[in-house]
Design a protein around this motif. Sequence first.
Motif, PDB file in Angstrom:
ATOM      1  N   ARG A  63      -9.689  45.161 -33.941  1.00 48.69           N
ATOM      2  CA  ARG A  63      -8.422  45.288 -35.054  1.00 48.69           C
ATOM      3  C   ARG A  63      -7.416  45.299 -34.177  1.00 48.69           C
ATOM      4  N   ARG A  64      -7.397  44.998 -32.786  1.00 46.71           N
ATOM      5  CA  ARG A  64      -6.307  45.061 -32.003  1.00 46.71           C
ATOM      6  C   ARG A  64      -5.853  43.712 -31.436  1.00 46.71           C
ATOM      7  N   LEU A  65      -4.745  43.337 -31.239  1.00 44.75           N
ATOM      8  CA  LEU A  65      -4.283  42.032 -30.640  1.00 44.75           C
ATOM      9  C   LEU A  65      -2.758  42.272 -30.166  1.00 44.75           C
ATOM     10  N   ILE A  66      -2.486  41.302 -29.014  1.00 42.88           N
ATOM     11  CA  ILE A  66      -1.348  41.255 -28.446  1.00 42.88           C
ATOM     12  C   ILE A  66      -0.634  40.255 -28.599  1.00 42.88           C
ATOM     13  N   ILE A  67       0.560  40.350 -29.047  1.00 43.78           N
ATOM     14  CA  ILE A  67       1.691  39.156 -29.060  1.00 43.78           C
ATOM     15  C   ILE A  67       2.408  39.039 -27.887  1.00 43.78           C
ATOM     16  N   ASP A  68       2.158  38.164 -27.196  1.00 33.90           N
ATOM     17  CA  ASP A  68       2.793  37.727 -25.710  1.00 33.90           C
ATOM     18  C   ASP A  68       3.870  37.012 -25.665  1.00 33.90           C
ATOM     19  N   PHE A  69       5.164  37.334 -26.176  1.00 33.44           N
ATOM     20  CA  PHE A  69       6.473  36.820 -26.194  1.00 33.44           C
ATOM     21  C   PHE A  69       6.737  36.049 -25.067  1.00 33.44           C
ATOM     22  N   ASP A  70       6.636  36.533 -23.786  1.00 37.02           N
ATOM     23  CA  ASP A  70       7.047  36.048 -22.716  1.00 37.02           C
ATOM     24  C   ASP A  70       6.230  35.300 -21.592  1.00 37.02           C
ATOM     25  N   GLY A  71       4.854  35.196 -22.163  1.00 37.94           N
ATOM     26  CA  GLY A  71       4.150  34.370 -21.227  1.00 37.94           C
ATOM     27  C   GLY A  71       3.616  35.196 -19.952  1.00 37.94           C
ATOM     28  N   HIS A  72       3.285  36.551 -19.984  1.00 32.94           N
ATOM     29  CA  HIS A  72       2.880  37.306 -18.868  1.00 32.94           C
ATOM     30  C   HIS A  72       1.289  36.777 -18.497  1.00 32.94           C
ATOM     31  N   TRP A  73       0.524  36.359 -19.707  1.00 34.40           N
ATOM     32  CA  TRP A  73      -0.926  36.316 -19.765  1.00 34.40           C
ATOM     33  C   TRP A  73      -0.933  34.554 -19.037  1.00 34.40           C
ATOM     34  N   GLY A  74      -1.026  34.351 -17.703  1.00 33.53           N
ATOM     35  CA  GLY A  74      -1.455  33.041 -17.288  1.00 33.53           C
ATOM     36  C   GLY A  74      -0.296  32.015 -17.312  1.00 33.53           C
ATOM     37  N   ILE A  75       0.829  32.407 -17.712  1.00 39.42           N
ATOM     38  CA  ILE A  75       2.136  31.228 -17.820  1.00 39.42           C
ATOM     39  C   ILE A  75       3.080  31.800 -16.709  1.00 39.42           C
ATOM     40  N   ALA A  76       3.345  32.930 -16.743  1.00 43.57           N
ATOM     41  CA  ALA A  76       4.496  33.214 -15.981  1.00 43.57           C
ATOM     42  C   ALA A  76       4.429  33.291 -14.367  1.00 43.57           C
ATOM     43  N   ASP A  77       3.035  33.144 -14.160  1.00 45.16           N
ATOM     44  CA  ASP A  77       2.354  33.401 -12.659  1.00 45.16           C
ATOM     45  C   ASP A  77       3.575  32.436 -11.901  1.00 45.16           C
ATOM     46  N   GLY A  78       4.037  32.551 -10.674  1.00 44.35           N
ATOM     47  CA  GLY A  78       4.753  31.596  -9.950  1.00 44.35           C
ATOM     48  C   GLY A  78       5.943  31.111 -10.529  1.00 44.35           C
ATOM     49  N   VAL A  79       6.354  31.634 -11.672  1.00 48.02           N
ATOM     50  CA  VAL A  79       7.828  31.096 -12.246  1.00 48.02           C
ATOM     51  C   VAL A  79       8.692  32.181 -12.013  1.00 48.02           C
ATOM     52  N   GLN A  80       9.864  31.937 -11.609  1.00 49.86           N
ATOM     53  CA  GLN A  80      11.128  33.054 -11.541  1.00 49.86           C
ATOM     54  C   GLN A  80      11.591  33.620 -12.819  1.00 49.86           C
ATOM     55  N   VAL A  81      11.073  34.617 -13.483  1.00 52.88           N
ATOM     56  CA  VAL A  81      11.172  35.087 -14.664  1.00 52.88           C
ATOM     57  C   VAL A  81      11.495  36.503 -14.625  1.00 52.88           C
ATOM     58  N   GLU A  82      11.697  36.945 -15.964  1.00 50.58           N
ATOM     59  CA  GLU A  82      12.030  38.404 -16.033  1.00 50.58           C
ATOM     60  C   GLU A  82      11.146  39.346 -15.590  1.00 50.58           C
ATOM     61  N   SER A  83       9.788  38.579 -15.804  1.00 54.00           N
ATOM     62  CA  SER A  83       8.426  39.457 -15.553  1.00 54.00           C
ATOM     63  C   SER A  83       8.331  39.969 -13.891  1.00 54.00           C
ATOM     64  N   ARG A  84       9.452  39.507 -13.001  1.00 54.96           N
ATOM     65  CA  ARG A  84       9.221  39.861 -11.727  1.00 54.96           C
ATOM     66  C   ARG A  84       9.001  41.249 -11.320  1.00 54.96           C
ATOM     67  N   LYS A  85       9.186  42.160 -12.185  1.00 51.70           N
ATOM     68  CA  LYS A  85       9.380  43.397 -11.920  1.00 51.70           C
ATOM     69  C   LYS A  85       8.006  43.976 -12.049  1.00 51.70           C
ATOM     70  N   TYR A  86       6.925  43.384 -12.615  1.00 52.82           N
ATOM     71  CA  TYR A  86       5.654  43.709 -12.626  1.00 52.82           C
ATOM     72  C   TYR A  86       4.778  42.427 -12.107  1.00 52.82           C
ATOM     73  N   SER A  87       3.709  42.807 -11.554  1.00 53.27           N
ATOM     74  CA  SER A  87       2.805  41.555 -10.836  1.00 53.27           C
ATOM     75  C   SER A  87       1.928  41.102 -12.091  1.00 53.27           C
ATOM     76  N   ALA A  88       1.521  39.729 -11.850  1.00 54.65           N
ATOM     77  CA  ALA A  88       0.732  38.959 -12.835  1.00 54.65           C
ATOM     78  C   ALA A  88      -0.519  40.099 -13.037  1.00 54.65           C
ATOM     79  N   GLU A  89      -1.106  40.459 -11.824  1.00 54.38           N
ATOM     80  CA  GLU A  89      -2.291  41.367 -11.824  1.00 54.38           C
ATOM     81  C   GLU A  89      -2.317  42.565 -12.967  1.00 54.38           C
ATOM     82  N   SER A  90      -1.001  43.212 -12.990  1.00 55.42           N
ATOM     83  CA  SER A  90      -0.625  44.223 -13.686  1.00 55.42           C
ATOM     84  C   SER A  90      -0.816  43.827 -15.210  1.00 55.42           C
ATOM     85  N   TRP A  91      -0.270  42.842 -15.625  1.00 51.87           N
ATOM     86  CA  TRP A  91      -0.223  42.327 -16.885  1.00 51.87           C
ATOM     87  C   TRP A  91      -1.670  42.079 -17.260  1.00 51.87           C
TER      88      TRP A  91
END
Length: 346
Positions: A90-118
């Motif tokens: 009964r739980r789901l995630i809406i991943d607006f910024d593509g932290h799951w599998g998209i943002a890896d290697g892209v210079q984006v706003e997620s750089r404060k957190y590692s891909a692994e942490s997401w």
Amino acid sequence: MTRPRILISGNFHWQAGFSQTVAAYVRAADEAGCDIRISGPLSRLDDEVPRHLPVEHDVSWCTHLVFMFEARQFLSPEQIELACSIPRDRRLIIDFDGHWGIADGVQVESRKYSAESWQVLYSTLSDLILQPKVAGPLPPGAEFFKCFGLPPARHPLNPDRKIDYDLQYIGSNWDRWQPLAEVMAAAKRAEPPLRSLRVCGRWWDGDTCPGFEEITFSEPGRLRGLGVEIHPPVPFGNVIEEMGRALISPILVSALVGGTGLLTARLFETLASGSLPVVPPEAEFMASVYGDAVEYLRLGSDSATALTRMTVDFERHARIVGDIQDKLREAYGYPRLLEDLLAFFR
């Protein structure tokens, strides 16, 4: 059958577009046959948000729990433990910024957190990860969800629309300094030049967001040199109306959006405002939403010429925008979005 009760966990700021989107979910809930509230214990809220959105302090109220993530990770270990009291299916995630599998290697706003942490965070919270990605394949483990809808739209030729600016942008400076500077410079090169220019939002005045200084950089002196008025953020609920005060409103695309084809609320808010939504070359993916008519709204390689064409032949372009509004009104209406969201739980 029990009426679904959706609790939303998010990082809410009353001046942010994210809060505007959730407000649209709340307004559409009754028509979609559900109830929606914001989780007080599982969210980060400023003092203003509770004035505009319904806040629920009892997590057990919900039948469904939806986590919404943009740039920040906002849940503490204690909050995660509380969230996990709701059954996992009964739980789901809406991943607006593509932290799951998209943002890896892209210079984006997620750089404060590692891909692994997401990945660790998302895997802890849910097996359902939804993304508004319309270009290219989705990453393994993610499913497509539009996330954003078309608000009630005003036609560009509406006689009640008062136009006070030739061109303006309303929104925060989130990796958007360079595209804004370019479009404002192009506005001055148009024939005739676009003279009344405005930008409204956070981090256009030289201030930066702590921890995200690089992507909130701006040069206010350069904007003022082009004749651009710099104003604070538009109050909650007034964004679309304020956009409609301009002949043209550019849709500025950050590195994340341009590189991954993720939809944003601004694609639909600008379209609904009655202002002409000018599309940058980086937003090739928008053709999958706006249709082939998007070609008439592109800046292309010569932005000044494109802006000249749109202002000189405004009525023609206004009718094109009205046709796009008609096309998207049902498929991207917020009641339809909520129905699609609930379908993921079945």
